[in-house]
Design a protein around this motif. Structure first.
Motif, PDB file in Angstrom:
ATOM      1  N   MET A 129      16.137  20.957  64.064  1.00 39.86           N
ATOM      2  CA  MET A 129      15.691  20.499  65.549  1.00 39.86           C
ATOM      3  C   MET A 129      16.161  20.853  66.174  1.00 39.86           C
ATOM      4  SD  MET A 129      12.914  19.242  64.095  1.00 39.86           S
ATOM      5  CE  MET A 129      11.989  18.615  65.382  1.00 39.86           C
ATOM      6  N   GLY A 130      15.836  21.636  67.370  1.00 39.85           N
ATOM      7  CA  GLY A 130      16.988  22.239  67.830  1.00 39.85           C
ATOM      8  C   GLY A 130      17.847  23.412  68.539  1.00 39.85           C
ATOM      9  N   ALA A 131      17.576  24.191  68.760  1.00 37.52           N
ATOM     10  CA  ALA A 131      18.099  24.722  68.263  1.00 37.52           C
ATOM     11  C   ALA A 131      19.399  25.792  69.462  1.00 37.52           C
ATOM     12  CB  ALA A 131      17.536  26.612  67.850  1.00 37.52           C
ATOM     13  N   GLY A 132      20.160  25.099  69.896  1.00 33.87           N
ATOM     14  CA  GLY A 132      21.577  24.826  70.667  1.00 33.87           C
ATOM     15  C   GLY A 132      22.580  25.616  70.061  1.00 33.87           C
ATOM     16  N   PRO A 133      23.564  25.646  70.203  1.00 30.70           N
ATOM     17  CA  PRO A 133      25.058  25.703  69.600  1.00 30.70           C
ATOM     18  C   PRO A 133      24.911  25.106  68.761  1.00 30.70           C
ATOM     19  CG  PRO A 133      25.667  25.724  71.421  1.00 30.70           C
ATOM     20  CD  PRO A 133      23.995  24.903  71.565  1.00 30.70           C
ATOM     21  N   ILE A 134      24.474  24.055  68.125  1.00 29.42           N
ATOM     22  CA  ILE A 134      25.010  23.158  67.086  1.00 29.42           C
ATOM     23  C   ILE A 134      23.760  24.043  66.152  1.00 29.42           C
ATOM     24  CG2 ILE A 134      24.720  21.584  65.554  1.00 29.42           C
ATOM     25  CD1 ILE A 134      27.785  21.311  67.397  1.00 29.42           C
ATOM     26  N   GLY A 135      22.355  23.731  66.912  1.00 28.70           N
ATOM     27  CA  GLY A 135      21.002  24.355  65.680  1.00 28.70           C
ATOM     28  C   GLY A 135      21.387  25.689  64.945  1.00 28.70           C
ATOM     29  N   LEU A 136      21.683  26.621  65.903  1.00 31.70           N
ATOM     30  CA  LEU A 136      21.855  27.615  65.125  1.00 31.70           C
ATOM     31  C   LEU A 136      23.133  27.887  65.073  1.00 31.70           C
ATOM     32  CD1 LEU A 136      21.979  29.603  68.802  1.00 31.70           C
ATOM     33  CD2 LEU A 136      20.190  29.137  66.959  1.00 31.70           C
ATOM     34  N   ALA A 137      24.260  26.948  64.934  1.00 29.94           N
ATOM     35  CA  ALA A 137      25.298  27.113  63.928  1.00 29.94           C
ATOM     36  C   ALA A 137      24.877  26.648  62.379  1.00 29.94           C
ATOM     37  CB  ALA A 137      26.195  25.905  64.172  1.00 29.94           C
ATOM     38  N   VAL A 138      23.599  26.058  62.191  1.00 29.04           N
ATOM     39  CA  VAL A 138      23.404  25.064  61.332  1.00 29.04           C
ATOM     40  C   VAL A 138      22.007  26.388  60.123  1.00 29.04           C
ATOM     41  CG1 VAL A 138      21.738  23.511  60.005  1.00 29.04           C
ATOM     42  CG2 VAL A 138      23.629  23.094  61.688  1.00 29.04           C
ATOM     43  N   ILE A 139      21.729  27.120  61.068  1.00 27.89           N
ATOM     44  CA  ILE A 139      20.781  28.207  60.301  1.00 27.89           C
ATOM     45  C   ILE A 139      21.661  28.932  60.114  1.00 27.89           C
ATOM     46  CG2 ILE A 139      19.093  29.586  60.672  1.00 27.89           C
ATOM     47  CD1 ILE A 139      18.926  28.431  63.508  1.00 27.89           C
TER      48      ILE A 139
ATOM     49  N   PHE B  90      30.912  24.672  81.115  1.00 27.85           N
ATOM     50  CA  PHE B  90      30.437  23.395  80.828  1.00 27.85           C
ATOM     51  C   PHE B  90      29.179  22.870  81.956  1.00 27.85           C
ATOM     52  CE2 PHE B  90      34.863  21.798  80.589  1.00 27.85           C
ATOM     53  CZ  PHE B  90      34.925  21.650  79.736  1.00 27.85           C
ATOM     54  N   GLU B  91      28.880  23.392  83.390  1.00 25.76           N
ATOM     55  CA  GLU B  91      27.577  23.614  84.100  1.00 25.76           C
ATOM     56  C   GLU B  91      26.620  24.414  83.237  1.00 25.76           C
ATOM     57  OE1 GLU B  91      28.655  23.759  87.591  1.00 25.76           O
ATOM     58  OE2 GLU B  91      30.207  22.018  88.115  1.00 25.76           O
ATOM     59  N   ALA B  92      26.997  25.552  83.323  1.00 25.31           N
ATOM     60  CA  ALA B  92      25.970  26.515  82.202  1.00 25.31           C
ATOM     61  C   ALA B  92      25.385  25.898  80.617  1.00 25.31           C
ATOM     62  CB  ALA B  92      26.517  27.654  82.444  1.00 25.31           C
ATOM     63  N   LEU B  93      26.082  25.331  80.417  1.00 24.67           N
ATOM     64  CA  LEU B  93      25.513  24.987  79.136  1.00 24.67           C
ATOM     65  C   LEU B  93      24.339  23.193  78.731  1.00 24.67           C
ATOM     66  CD1 LEU B  93      28.587  25.350  77.044  1.00 24.67           C
ATOM     67  CD2 LEU B  93      26.656  25.990  76.417  1.00 24.67           C
ATOM     68  N   MET B  94      24.811  23.205  80.730  1.00 23.09           N
ATOM     69  CA  MET B  94      24.373  21.991  80.756  1.00 23.09           C
ATOM     70  C   MET B  94      22.904  22.556  81.279  1.00 23.09           C
ATOM     71  SD  MET B  94      26.768  19.086  81.528  1.00 23.09           S
ATOM     72  CE  MET B  94      27.671  19.392  82.822  1.00 23.09           C
ATOM     73  N   LYS B  95      22.830  23.389  81.889  1.00 23.26           N
ATOM     74  CA  LYS B  95      21.515  23.379  83.036  1.00 23.26           C
ATOM     75  C   LYS B  95      20.946  24.415  82.681  1.00 23.26           C
ATOM     76  CE  LYS B  95      24.224  21.216  87.192  1.00 23.26           C
ATOM     77  NZ  LYS B  95      25.592  21.085  88.131  1.00 23.26           N
TER      78      LYS B  95
END
Ligand code: NAD
Length: 177
Positions: free
Chosen positions: A1-11, A158-163
């Motif tokens: 669930m979720g393919a941000g940096p963490i989800g992509l790293a899990v894959i 930081f701002e780019a990662l959030m927005k």
């Protein structure tokens, strides 16, 4: 669930461990869906377009996946994960939460499912990742969307990662620049 940096790293980790089976990813952002496919997702589902639980069931012998890894960090997502995994399945919460999260426990009880959590902050975790990068088992270049200088960290990091989640995934900071 979720393919941000963490989800992509899990894959990437599942692929590096040569996990045998399907990797079904649930994600909203077009760019992140595309990178999830490049990282090795066998199916990518957009929860705004499809019913995640019934699609997961039909992809997994009518039963749903054995394991769900929650990497989105939104209540809707972890609740979907709890419903989607099969009877006796496992939900692993990787996300961090700003506040207590309401979870419907009924699918857990009636499915006799299990919940666990994972956090990755020890020196041996970092060593294992560095070794996997060095040996080429982890191939993360596709996740790197930006390379920035130290004085750009706030606005372009930081701002780019959030927005700007659709275009920003992994931001490398060149500390020498
Ligand atoms: N356990 C750990 O060791 C650890 C370490 C670092 C970060 N985290 C946590 O992991 C989580 C993910 O981190 P990240 O940097 O990838 O965050 P992120 O916000 O960049 O990625 C989350 C992704 O989930 C997607 N999403 C939003 N709603 C969704 C839904 N309903 N269904 C499916 N996907 C949905 C978003 O589009 C986004 O791409 C965060 O909660 C973060 O705090 C945990």
């Amino acid at each position: 669930m979720g393919a941000g940096p963490i989800g992509l790293a899990v894959i990437q980790c599942l692929k590096a461990r040569q996990m045998d089976g399907q990797i079904i990813v649930v994600e909203l952002s077009a760019k992140r869906k595309e990178i999830a496919r490049q990282c090795g997702a066998s199916t990518v589902i957009d929860p705004r377009e499809e019913d995640v639980v019934s699609r997961c069931r039909s992809l997994c012998d009518g039963q749903g996946p054995a394991v769900a890894l929650e990497c989105a960090g939104v209540p809707a997502s972890i609740n979907t994960a709890c419903r989607a995994v099969r009877t006796k399945g496992l939900i692993v919460n990787v996300a961090l939460w700003d506040e207590p999260v309401p979870i419907d426990l009924m699918p857990i009880v009636f499915g006799e499912k299990r919940m666990a959590a994972a956090v990755s902050l020890t020196a041996s975790d970092f060593r294992a990742v560095i070794d996997a990068l060095e040996s080429g088992k982890l191939k993360v270049e596709g996740m790197i969307t930006h390379r920035i200088k130290m004085d750009e960290v706030v606005a372009k990091g930081f701002e780019a990662l959030m927005k700007e989640k659709d275009t920003t995934i992994k931001v490398l900071v060149d500390v020498r620049a």
